[in-house]
Design a protein around this motif. Structure first.
Motif, PDB file in Angstrom:
ATOM      1  N   ARG A 176       2.116  -1.588  10.310  1.00 31.63           N
ATOM      2  CA  ARG A 176       3.085  -2.620  10.474  1.00 31.63           C
ATOM      3  C   ARG A 176       4.513  -2.171   9.820  1.00 31.63           C
ATOM      4  O   ARG A 176       5.374  -2.105  10.438  1.00 31.63           O
ATOM      5  CB  ARG A 176       2.406  -3.904   9.505  1.00 31.63           C
ATOM      6  N   GLN A 186      -1.563  -2.503   7.259  1.00 34.79           N
ATOM      7  CA  GLN A 186      -0.239  -2.679   6.603  1.00 34.79           C
ATOM      8  C   GLN A 186       0.734  -1.569   7.021  1.00 34.79           C
ATOM      9  O   GLN A 186       1.936  -1.520   7.264  1.00 34.79           O
ATOM     10  CB  GLN A 186      -0.393  -2.859   5.197  1.00 34.79           C
ATOM     11  N   ARG A 200       2.692 -10.486   4.855  1.00 32.34           N
ATOM     12  CA  ARG A 200       2.367  -9.482   3.920  1.00 32.34           C
ATOM     13  C   ARG A 200       2.651 -10.055   2.285  1.00 32.34           C
ATOM     14  O   ARG A 200       3.698 -10.460   2.216  1.00 32.34           O
ATOM     15  CB  ARG A 200       3.281  -8.145   4.068  1.00 32.34           C
TER      16      ARG A 200
END
Length: 147
Positions: A100, A97, A139
């Protein structure tokens, strides 16, 4: 895509509703377009080429059945993992995450080094293409509850 055309994020806004979701959807479609499921590959490639709108793809009974089937497999795999595996997955997801977010910031600045259709490398490389579980950039809006 064969003729070189690929939809852009703007063309996905009708279903995505905002730029972040459109970016995630585009990544997911790219991942699905090279995935193992032939029905999802067909759907993703059609949307990416512009032969099929995202709205059409997500309301087609065959494509939605394939999407839900894949989601059910992921859920079953998550339910069957041990606590240690869940903790490890949570750690990898946090790393993925963060990577990203960094990539999103580069894209927002127009300096992304990842070519269209190419999967970036990073801490999630152990979990398959496109991030944990091959989600291709999806996400969760809130926290990620593994149990």
């Amino acid at each position: 895509m064969p003729d070189g055309r690929e939809v852009d994020q703007g063309e996905l806004l009708d279903v995505a509703k905002d730029e972040d979701r459109a970016r995630s959807l585009l990544r997911a479609l790219r991942t699905l377009s090279t995935g193992a499921d032939p029905k999802l590959r067909e759907m993703a490639r059609g949307v990416l080429r512009g032969d099929l709108t995202a709205q059409q793809a997500f309301t087609d009974p065959e494509y939605t059945a394939a999407l839900f089937s894949g989601a059910a497999k992921v859920r079953r795999a998550g339910d069957q993992r041990s606590d240690a595996e869940a903790r490890e997955a949570d750690e990898r997801f946090g790393e993925w995450q963060q990577a990203r977010r960094t990539e999103d910031e580069r894209e927002d600045q127009g300096t992304s080094r990842t070519a269209p259709g190419q999967q970036p490398t990073g801490p999630w490389r152990h979990s398959g293409p496109g991030g944990p579980g091959g989600l291709g950039g999806s996400r969760p809006a809130g926290g990620f509850d593994h149990r």
